[in-house]
Design a protein around this motif. Sequence first.
Motif, short mmCIF file in Angstrom:
data_model
loop_
_atom_site.label_atom_id
_atom_site.label_comp_id
_atom_site.label_asym_id
_atom_site.label_seq_id
_atom_site.Cartn_x
_atom_site.Cartn_y
_atom_site.Cartn_z
N TYR A 30 0.89 -1.25 -0.15
CA TYR A 30 0.07 0.12 -0.03
C TYR A 30 0.84 1.22 0.10
CZ TYR A 30 -3.32 3.73 1.53
OH TYR A 30 -4.00 4.72 1.61
N ARG A 31 1.76 1.62 0.97
CA ARG A 31 2.76 2.65 1.20
C ARG A 31 3.22 2.90 -0.27
NH1 ARG A 31 4.63 3.82 7.15
NH2 ARG A 31 2.50 3.89 8.15
N ALA A 32 4.00 1.90 -0.93
CA ALA A 32 4.76 2.16 -2.06
C ALA A 32 3.87 2.57 -3.10
CB ALA A 32 5.58 0.91 -2.52
N ARG A 37 0.84 3.95 -2.88
CA ARG A 37 -0.01 5.20 -2.66
C ARG A 37 1.37 6.39 -2.98
NH1 ARG A 37 -0.81 6.37 3.61
NH2 ARG A 37 1.28 6.36 3.60
N ALA A 38 2.52 6.23 -2.63
CA ALA A 38 3.49 7.09 -2.99
C ALA A 38 3.54 7.30 -4.59
CB ALA A 38 4.74 6.65 -2.43
N ASN A 52 -3.57 -1.02 7.35
CA ASN A 52 -2.55 -0.16 6.62
C ASN A 52 -3.21 1.22 6.12
OD1 ASN A 52 -0.77 -2.23 7.21
ND2 ASN A 52 -0.74 -2.91 4.98
N ASP A 81 -2.91 3.81 9.03
CA ASP A 81 -1.73 4.23 8.39
C ASP A 81 -0.49 3.51 9.23
OD1 ASP A 81 -0.25 5.90 6.96
OD2 ASP A 81 0.02 7.37 8.41
N THR A 82 -0.63 2.21 8.97
CA THR A 82 0.47 1.42 9.48
C THR A 82 1.15 0.70 8.49
OG1 THR A 82 1.36 -0.19 11.09
CG2 THR A 82 -1.12 -0.48 10.26
N ASP A 83 1.91 -0.37 8.49
CA ASP A 83 2.63 -0.89 7.38
C ASP A 83 2.98 -2.52 7.77
OD1 ASP A 83 3.47 -1.33 4.71
OD2 ASP A 83 5.71 -0.56 5.40
#
Length: 353
Positions: free
Chosen positions: A138-140, A142-143, A236, A240-242
């Motif tokens: 998700y984080r990658a 989203r970025a 996530n 807002d975690t990973d």
Amino acid sequence: VDKKDAKVLRLALLGYGNVGRAFTALAGEKDAELQARYGLRLVFTGVLRRGGGWRHPAGVAPADLQASGWTASRLPAGATAFAGDGADFAAQCPADVLIELTTLEPLTGEPATSHVRAALAAGRHVVTANKGPIAHAYRALRALAAEHGVALRFESTVLDGLPIFNLAEFTLPATRITGLRGPLNSTSNFVLDRMRMGWSQERAIVEARALGIAEANPAYDLDGWDAAVKATVLANVLLDTDLRPQDVAREGLGAEAMQPALAALPEGYALKQMVEVERDASGAVRATVALRALPPGDPLAHLSGMETGILLHTDTMGNVTLLEGEGGPGQTAFGVLADVIAIARAHGVRSDR
Ligand SMILES: NC(=O)c1ccc[n+]([C@@H]2O[C@H](COP(=O)([O-])OP(=O)(O)OC[C@H]3O[C@@H](n4cnc5c(N)ncnc54)[C@H](OP(=O)(O)O)[C@@H]3O)[C@@H](O)[C@H]2O)c1
């Protein structure tokens, strides 16, 4: 709205199974309404499945796609066959939005994550119902979406189209979600419900398979892996975690744990396989899947059969509970359409409200 004044949004569809077909059917049913209410016209510029696919730069209207009776050997009029793989399709199909509806691979999230990455990198918005990319990357992603100025939306990854992520984004402004819980695995809900009615576990599992809700391997549901992937997506995004699915604690689960837990259940209580996500005092987020006895006053205790729901703990509204009757591909398709409309509205399509 005159047809020629409508904004056209070009969709590339990757995956044409239960949800892909339900989505094209819903897009057809809602075609006139989308034009009248939002000045929005959806067209399909390509569809790919494992068995093959096609591209059509001008786009095929939803009704024409259905009428074409597309199979690998018979393409819609004006379409050309596409021979590449999913990532090629995501990068090359001439579309504003990639709709990713391929099969979930829970342990790696691939190849769906590569499909999503290729579309975002090519400057396309992405809508997916596939939990894999959100649970694993998700984080990658989203970025990457932010870098390319495009949207990544995934309402249907958890509880079909029940608005969880869109609720949090659009209608709970300046709110922190501090925890959540819900019985998110339909097979476990169904099997526990039927065992409570006196059925044998084997009969309940056979029936869950016949209804199309159980995975081919029921251990994936009963051992908590399906719920762990959902817990990861929710944690996530909303906290807002990973995390990864392997980080979710799975406690006291499995087919053999159900009968003893039911036998020990206090009068009036309901037994559910629950997902629980919470932030502890140190700020760390912990996710768990476990069998829990819910007291009669719990808003999730009265869900039966295939009903499901989720309770969010918030710092502004206290507890917010969402319940879903019976979900399925139709509801999942609705969540996909809601995401498509959200993208259209954010990019200049007239709002009706
Ligand atoms: N069913 C639901 O109600 C529901 C609810 C929430 C989320 N979801 C998620 O939505 C997604 C789709 O579900 P579904 O029920 O529609 O699945 P499905 O019926 O199995 O359909 C999957 C589709 O993806 C295609 N596909 C698989 N791998 C591919 C690849 N590598 N390249 C190109 N195409 C590929 C398949 O091709 P072929 O047709 O050639 O086999 C098929 O058309 C899954 O991730 C699922 O977890 C489903």
